[in-house]
Write an enzyme that holds these catalytic residues in place. Structure first.
Site, PDB file in Angstrom:
ATOM      1  N   SER A 415      44.530  34.817  45.854  1.00 58.16           N
ATOM      2  CA  SER A 415      44.776  35.768  47.137  1.00 58.16           C
ATOM      3  C   SER A 415      45.623  36.957  46.743  1.00 58.16           C
ATOM      4  O   SER A 415      45.499  37.739  47.360  1.00 58.16           O
ATOM      5  CB  SER A 415      45.543  34.807  48.148  1.00 58.16           C
ATOM      6  N   HIS A 436      37.479  36.119  47.290  1.00 59.15           N
ATOM      7  CA  HIS A 436      38.661  35.707  48.200  1.00 59.15           C
ATOM      8  C   HIS A 436      38.117  35.092  49.419  1.00 59.15           C
ATOM      9  O   HIS A 436      37.680  35.920  50.565  1.00 59.15           O
ATOM     10  CB  HIS A 436      39.393  36.802  48.271  1.00 59.15           C
ATOM     11  N   GLU A 448      36.228  38.588  50.906  1.00 64.97           N
ATOM     12  CA  GLU A 448      36.632  39.736  49.982  1.00 64.97           C
ATOM     13  C   GLU A 448      35.886  39.601  48.534  1.00 64.97           C
ATOM     14  O   GLU A 448      36.428  38.496  47.941  1.00 64.97           O
ATOM     15  CB  GLU A 448      38.178  40.060  50.021  1.00 64.97           C
ATOM     16  N   ASN A 486      45.518  40.673  52.301  1.00 62.62           N
ATOM     17  CA  ASN A 486      46.924  40.272  52.244  1.00 62.62           C
ATOM     18  C   ASN A 486      48.023  41.315  51.779  1.00 62.62           C
ATOM     19  O   ASN A 486      49.144  41.078  52.063  1.00 62.62           O
ATOM     20  CB  ASN A 486      46.878  39.077  50.934  1.00 62.62           C
TER      21      ASN A 486
END
Length: 690
Positions: A415, A436, A448, A486
């Site tokens: 992440s 991800h 992602e 993130n």
């Protein structure tokens, strides 16, 4: 006879056949409308023609309006003019449907006197997904064919119905044999003539409205039942109001004017602009800038390392589409637990009727559990989904490098970690990338795809194609802390935590975000995910409020206490314990708490997110502002009707954003210093999505 570049007219027996071929989806563009109108006029003028059949070539019937023409000059005839032409025809008009009849396509079919469809066809009015309503009579004609209750569900969900369901509800009159639509439609049209069937106008039908007339509470009951689903959106309510008009005293043509006025209001509103932006942004995200001759690598077998919540969910994605998975764990207990959870998830889905019971065993048979990493020697793609710790992941990739076959792609589900640092321990960094997934990985749509400085174009192009195969929306990202989603979340975290320490309660912060349109607030989300996710007590003891709550055993909903307290049904109430921790930690940090307005909460959180998104774009971590929007809409719950953080910023006006950031920087520190990209765009008079 060729009418124009997309339309032909032929006479077969007594039937005039208007055929449209306008790839890819026969959208009702200016050229298509003109072609159909001219062909229809010619058919009506031909004494040899007794009935008119409208049919499309290619993969579908008219799939709707050409939304690329929205806001542009419209040629005559308009869709409504074309509808009048067909509806008032002195000869029977039959619509022959395959593929999808959506939006304007279904609205055109509804003015035909009869409709025939192949079993695989689907019919629907999806305008609500673009923040709109059917603007060509769909809200007025559909209830007269299928009844008010079904019409309400169709127009507010935007979901299509199958041809079989359409036949049962009266939306189509007959089913053709699959692959034989033209012949069966011609035979059906001939029977209409032979039997001297009437010219049925849907607008004149009222029998399907009577059930709703006897139940005037149907509309308010429907609103209450769907309040959560519709929250924040304008279009569902406007669709409901239009269907309410079918039971009013308004003459049909006046009801059409009312429908059009509400359509125009929605079209002019930012919500529709935002939802149309999202529609195109999703498609744009799939486009990867690689050489035209870039090969897509074969992926016929996948390996997943880690059978926990994330690894198990990732494995399910591939089994769902028939790709065998080798699932690796370090202990038999962990492996059995992971496989058991996967089976339970499938059985729950089957119990809800969303898959066949026999499919549970079929999909489970595609997932092979093992304790031997060596069993990944022949897979085409390995996805590592273990603890978020760099040295652990590096050790796995060193071992994989010695085991995986040449050309196998090696992916990490990290992440936040630097994927170059992971790729660097292998002898094949060009085959390493990030994939991800978002939890729960078998449900969440976002993926992602993260390329490193060495990742081959063929590798990330393959990953993007694979995302689509497993039903994900893939967004290509560059490598950097937190990638796109993130990293922006970290900016939100920082402001939410700072606001809580400075004087705002967690529930005040959450309410501002909820009122903005998020499904839940920031601290509610933390409690739901679990405060202990990624927690390392030894490394972060008492470093912040979250760590202190974890040390107290308050991990969120699962322990019935985090920032909120929870009852046995997980209903939340503000926690005095959490407030004591926040106030105590603030005092230790020398922070004097104060009253903080909702406006300050709103501005500090949202403009911090926008500013971080701008930095991501400036650094090349995201290729397009619309990619940032898609990440936050599909992965983090940004309200779709606000179009994503970068689109929302454009709506505010970047000069306003810049002014806000400068004021925030003066009041709250250099962390709000505007991204150079924002300053350049303002100087150039442009927006993020220019």
């Amino acid at each position: 006879m060729k009418v124009n570049d997309v339309t032909t007219l032929s006479v077969e027996g007594r039937i005039g056949v208007i055929t449209v071929n306008s790839p890819p989806v026969n959208a009702l563009s200016n050229a298509v409308r003109q072609g159909v109108a001219h062909a229809f006029e010619a058919a009506i003028a031909d004494d040899a023609v007794g009935a008119v059949l409208v049919i499309c070539e290619g993969r579908t019937f008219f799939a709707g309006a050409d939304i690329s023409e929205f806001g542009k000059p419209q040629w005559e005839p308009s869709l409504r003019d074309l509808q009048k032409l067909l509806e008032n025809s002195p000869k029977p008009v039959i619509a022959a449907i395959h593929g999808t009849a959506l939006g304007g396509g279904l609205e055109l079919a509804l003015v035909a006197h009869y409709r025939i469809a192949v079993p695989s066809a689907k019919c629907g009015l999806p305008e609500v997904k673009l923040g709109l309503l059917p603007g060509a009579g769909g809200t007025q004609r559909l209830p007269r064919v299928v009844g008010v209750a079904k019409a309400l569900e169709m127009v507010t969900s935007g979901e299509p119905v199958s041809a079989k369901a359409a036949l049962a509800m009266g939306l189509v009159d007959e089913l053709a044999a699959e692959g034989n639509l033209r012949a069966d439609a011609l035979a059906f049209a001939t029977r209409v003539l032979d039997e001297n069937r009437p010219l049925v106008k849907v607008r004149d039908k009222t029998d399907k409205l009577e059930e709703a007339r006897a139940n005037p509470a149907i509309f308010d009951d429907f609103r209450r039942a769907n309040a959560k689903r519709f929250r924040g959106f304008l279009a569902p309510e406007y669709n409901i109001r239009c269907i309410e008009a079918t039971l009013s005293d308004l003459p049909f043509d006046e009801a059409l004017k009312y429908e059009r006025s509400l359509f125009d209001q929605l079209m002019a509103d930012s919500q529709s602009a935002a939802q149309r932006h999202v529609f195109f942004a999703e498609r744009q995200a799939a486009k990867v800038d690689v050489p035209a001759d870039t090969a897509i690598l074969p992926v016929s077998r996948v390996g997943v390392i880690g059978a926990g919540t994330m690894g198990g969910g990732i494995a399910m994605n591939f089994a769902n589409v028939g790709i065998p998975v080798t699932l690796v764990e370090t202990t038999q207990e962990a492996l059995d637990r992971g496989l058991g959870i996967i089976r339970k998830n499938y059985e729950t889905t089957a119990a809800k009727g969303k898959m066949k019971a026999e499919d549970v065993d079929t999909r489970m048979s595609l997932i092979h559990g093992t304790l031997a990493l060596e069993d990944l020697a022949q897979v085409d793609l390995v996805i590592e989904a273990v603890f978020e710790q760099l040295d652990v992941k590096q050790d796995i990739f060193r071992r994989l490098d010695a085991i995986a076959k040449p050309g196998a792609m090696l992916a990490t589900n990290t992440s936040y970690l630097d994927i170059d640092d992971i790729a660097g321990v292998t002898g094949r960094p060009e085959y390493v990338l990030g994939l991800h997934f978002f939890s729960p990985a078998n449900v969440m749509k976002l993926l992602e795809v993260v390329r490193t400085k060495d990742t081959l174009p063929a590798v990330y192009a393959t990953a993007m194609k694979l995302a689509k195969t497993i039903g994900k929306i893939g967004v290509l990202c560059g490598n950097g802390f937190g990638f796109v989603g993130n990293r922006i979340l970290a900016a939100r975290n920082a402001q939410a935590d700072a606001l809580a320490l400075e004087g705002a309660t967690p529930w005040a912060v959450d309410k501002v975000l909820y009122d903005f349109g998020f499904a839940m607030g920031h601290f509610q989300m933390r409690d739901l995910v679990g405060l202990d996710v990624g927690w390392n007590r030894a490394a972060t003891a008492s470093a912040n409020v979250r760590e202190i709550l974890n040390e107290m055993g308050r991990h969120g909903q699962k322990t019935r206490g985090g920032y909120y307290d929870y009852d046995e049904k997980r209903n939340a109430t503000p926690s005095p314990i959490a407030m004591e921790v926040i106030e105590g930690f603030a005092a230790k940090q020398g922070i004097t708490r104060r009253e903080i307005s909702d406006e300050e909460i709103h501005d500090r959180i949202l403009f911090a997110m926008v500013n971080e998104g701008a930095k991501i774009l400036d650094e090349g971590i995201a290729a397009r502002a619309s990619d940032v929007d898609i990440v936050w809409i599909t992965g983090y719950g940004w309200p779709k009707y606000r179009g994503g953080p970068m689109f929302w910023a454009d709506l505010q006006g970047l000069p306003v954003v810049l002014e806000k950031l400068r004021a925030l920087a003066a009041a709250h520190g250099a962390g709000f210093a505007p991204s150079p990209l924002i300053e350049r765009l303002v100087a150039a008079g442009k927006g993020f999505n220019a």
